[in-house]
Motif scaffolding. Structure first.
Motif, PDB file in Angstrom:
ATOM      1  N   LEU A 142      48.167  50.392  41.633  1.00 16.52           N
ATOM      2  CA  LEU A 142      46.802  50.624  41.156  1.00 16.52           C
ATOM      3  C   LEU A 142      46.583  49.962  39.798  1.00 16.52           C
ATOM      4  O   LEU A 142      45.540  49.352  39.544  1.00 16.52           O
ATOM      5  CB  LEU A 142      46.526  52.134  41.050  1.00 16.52           C
ATOM      6  N   LYS A 143      47.592  50.073  38.946  1.00 15.39           N
ATOM      7  CA  LYS A 143      47.477  49.509  37.602  1.00 15.39           C
ATOM      8  C   LYS A 143      47.362  47.983  37.651  1.00 15.39           C
ATOM      9  O   LYS A 143      46.494  47.385  37.021  1.00 15.39           O
ATOM     10  CB  LYS A 143      48.696  49.930  36.760  1.00 15.39           C
ATOM     11  N   GLU A 144      48.238  47.352  38.449  1.00 12.21           N
ATOM     12  CA  GLU A 144      48.220  45.886  38.525  1.00 12.21           C
ATOM     13  C   GLU A 144      46.905  45.381  39.134  1.00 12.21           C
ATOM     14  O   GLU A 144      46.381  44.347  38.739  1.00 12.21           O
ATOM     15  CB  GLU A 144      49.410  45.373  39.337  1.00 12.21           C
ATOM     16  N   ALA A 145      46.377  46.139  40.106  1.00 11.87           N
ATOM     17  CA  ALA A 145      45.118  45.732  40.757  1.00 11.87           C
ATOM     18  C   ALA A 145      43.909  46.062  39.878  1.00 11.87           C
ATOM     19  O   ALA A 145      42.798  45.599  40.148  1.00 11.87           O
ATOM     20  CB  ALA A 145      44.985  46.421  42.102  1.00 11.87           C
ATOM     21  N   ASP A 146      44.158  46.878  38.845  1.00 10.80           N
ATOM     22  CA  ASP A 146      43.085  47.316  37.936  1.00 10.80           C
ATOM     23  C   ASP A 146      41.996  48.072  38.701  1.00 10.80           C
ATOM     24  O   ASP A 146      40.804  47.800  38.549  1.00 10.80           O
ATOM     25  CB  ASP A 146      42.501  46.115  37.179  1.00 10.80           C
ATOM     26  N   VAL A 147      42.438  49.019  39.549  1.00  8.83           N
ATOM     27  CA  VAL A 147      41.491  49.863  40.288  1.00  8.83           C
ATOM     28  C   VAL A 147      41.912  51.332  40.162  1.00  8.83           C
ATOM     29  O   VAL A 147      43.062  51.636  39.826  1.00  8.83           O
ATOM     30  CB  VAL A 147      41.398  49.493  41.798  1.00  8.83           C
TER      31      VAL A 147
END
Length: 340
Positions: free
Chosen positions: A67-72
C-alpha cells in the motif's frame, strides 16, 4: 473521469508471500515479494509447515509495504483478490484469511483467483492478450498446455502424467549437488555443456498432448549412480545440457503439436520454468520457423515466479465477469482448470 480500478492482490500458494496493487489490470503500482528460499534450502525443497509460519510472520508487513509503495489507502481500493488454489493448503489459507479480513473490514468485493490463471496473466504486463491463445504453463508443480478461447476461459488440452518439469529439475539438482531451487543453476550449466548423453524424450511420438518427465529423471539418476559405482567422473555441464535438452525438446515438440491442432493468435509461456533461458530461446526459434504469424509472449523474468501482480491481472478479468466470492471462500489445494 472514471475512478481508477485498484485491486489489492494476494499470493501465498507456496513459499512466496506477495501482495500487489494493480491498476486497471495492466499497471503494477507495487508488487512486494517476501521469499523464503533461504529457509527451505537446507531441506532441499519446500516444507509446508515452515512455509505457513513464514506467511503468518510476513503477511501484514507485506500488505503495508504494498500500500505504501503504491501510495494508496484502503479507501482507494476497488476490490481485494487472492489465490485460493492450487497450492499448499496451509500456505493458501494465510492469504485467503488476510484477503477475506480486509474485504470484510473495508466493504470491498472479494475476487477468488486460480493461481495458474495468474501465471498466464503475468503476460498481460507485456502486452494485451489476444484470443484465442495457447499457454504453455511450466512450473514446479504443473506442466500443462492450456487453450483460451476468450478472456478468463481455460481448458487443459495436455498435461504431465507424473513429475512436473520444475519438479524434475529440483530432483536431478540434488543428484548434481545443486542447491534448491535448482532450475537457474542447471540452466546456467547447460549453456556451458553439450547434449552428449541423449536422454529419453518421453511421449513425443505419441498422438496426444501430454507430457512425462519421470522416465527422464530416472535415466539421469541411473546414469550418475552407475558412473559413481564404477568410479567414473561425468561432466556436470554435459549432464545438465543433456537433461535440459530433453526437457526443452519435449516441451517444444508438444507445443508445436498443439499449435497445429489449435489455431491461435498468441502463445504465452508461463510459470516458474518460463524463466529458463534454454526454453525461451528454443520456443522463440521454433516459432520463427514454424509459426511466424503467432505472437510469442513471455513475461519478464521477475514475473515468472509466484507474485501478487499476476493475481491482480487475472483478477481484473474475473471482476469484469462479476466472479466474486463471499466470506465462505476456502483454500482449494487441488484446484484445476477444466479438461478439454
Amino acid at each position: 473521469m472514471d475512478k481508477r480500478e485498484l485491486i489489492l492482490a494476494f499470493e501465498s500458494s507456496c513459499d512466496e508471500t506477495s501482495v500487489a496493487v494493480i491498476e486497471n489490470g495492466d499497471t503494477i503500482l507495487s508488487n512486494i515479494i517476501a521469499t523464503q528460499i533461504n529457509s527451505h534450502q537446507r531441506f532441499g525443497g519446500v516444507v509446508p509447515e515452515v512455509a505457513s509460519r513464514h506467511h503468518v510472520e510476513q503477511i501484514t508487513l507485506v500488505i503495508d509495504a504494498a500500500l505504501k509503495e503504491a501510495d494508496v489507502t484502503y479507501d482507494d481500493l476497488t476490490a481485494v483478490a487472492v489465490t485460493y488454489g492450487p497450492g499448499l493448503v496451509g500456505a493458501l489459507l494465510i492469504g485467503v484469511s488476510a484477503a477475506k479480513a480486509i474485504a470484510y473490514a473495508h466493504h470491498l468485493p472479494l475476487i477468488p483467483v486460480n493461481h495458474m490463471a495468474g501465471h498466464i496473466y503475468a503476460a498481460r504486463f507485456v502486452k494485451p492478450l489476444e484470443f484465442p491463445l495457447l499457454a504453455l504453463l511450466v512450473s514446479g508443480g504443473h506442466t500443462e498446455l492450456v487453450y483460451m478461447a476468450a478472456a478468463g476461459e481455460y481448458e487443459i488440452i495436455g498435461e504431465t502424467r507424473d513429475d512436473a518439469a520444475g519438479e524434475a529439475y529440483d530432483k536431478i539438482g540434488r543428484v548434481l549437488g545443486v542447491p534448491y531451487p535448482a532450475g537457474k543453476e542447471i540452466d546456467r550449466l547447460a549453456h556451458l555443456g553439450q547434449d552428449t548423453f541423449d536422454f529419453p524424450r518421453a511421449m513425443v511420438k505419441e498422438d496426444n498432448l501430454d507430457f512425462s518427465f519421470s522416465g527422464l529423471k530416472s535415466a539421469f539418476i541411473n546414469t550418475v549412480h552407475h558412473a559413481d559405482q564404477i568410479g567414473e567422473t561425468l561432466n556436470r555441464e554435459d549432464l545438465a545440457a543433456s537433461f535440459q535438452a530433453a526437457v526443452v525438446d519435449t516441451l517444444v515438440q508438444k507445443t508445436v503439436k498443439a499449435l497445429e491442432q489449435y489455431p491461435v493468435k498468441q502463445l504465452v509461456l508461463a510459470g516458474g520454468v518460463a524463466a529458463n533461458q534454454g526454453l525461451r530461446e528454443a520456443l522463440t526459434n521454433q516459432l520463427a520457423v514454424s509459426f511466424p504469424d503467432i505472437d510469442l509472449v513471455m513475461p519478464p523474468i521477475r514475473l515468472t515466479g509466484d507474485n501478487g501482480a499476476m493475481v491482480g491481472a487475472a483478477a481484473h478479468v474475473e471482476l469484469m465477469k462479476h466472479h466474486l466470492a463471499d466470506q465462505t471462500l476456502n483454500a482449494e489445494p487441488g484446484l484445476a482448470f477444466v479438461h478439454a
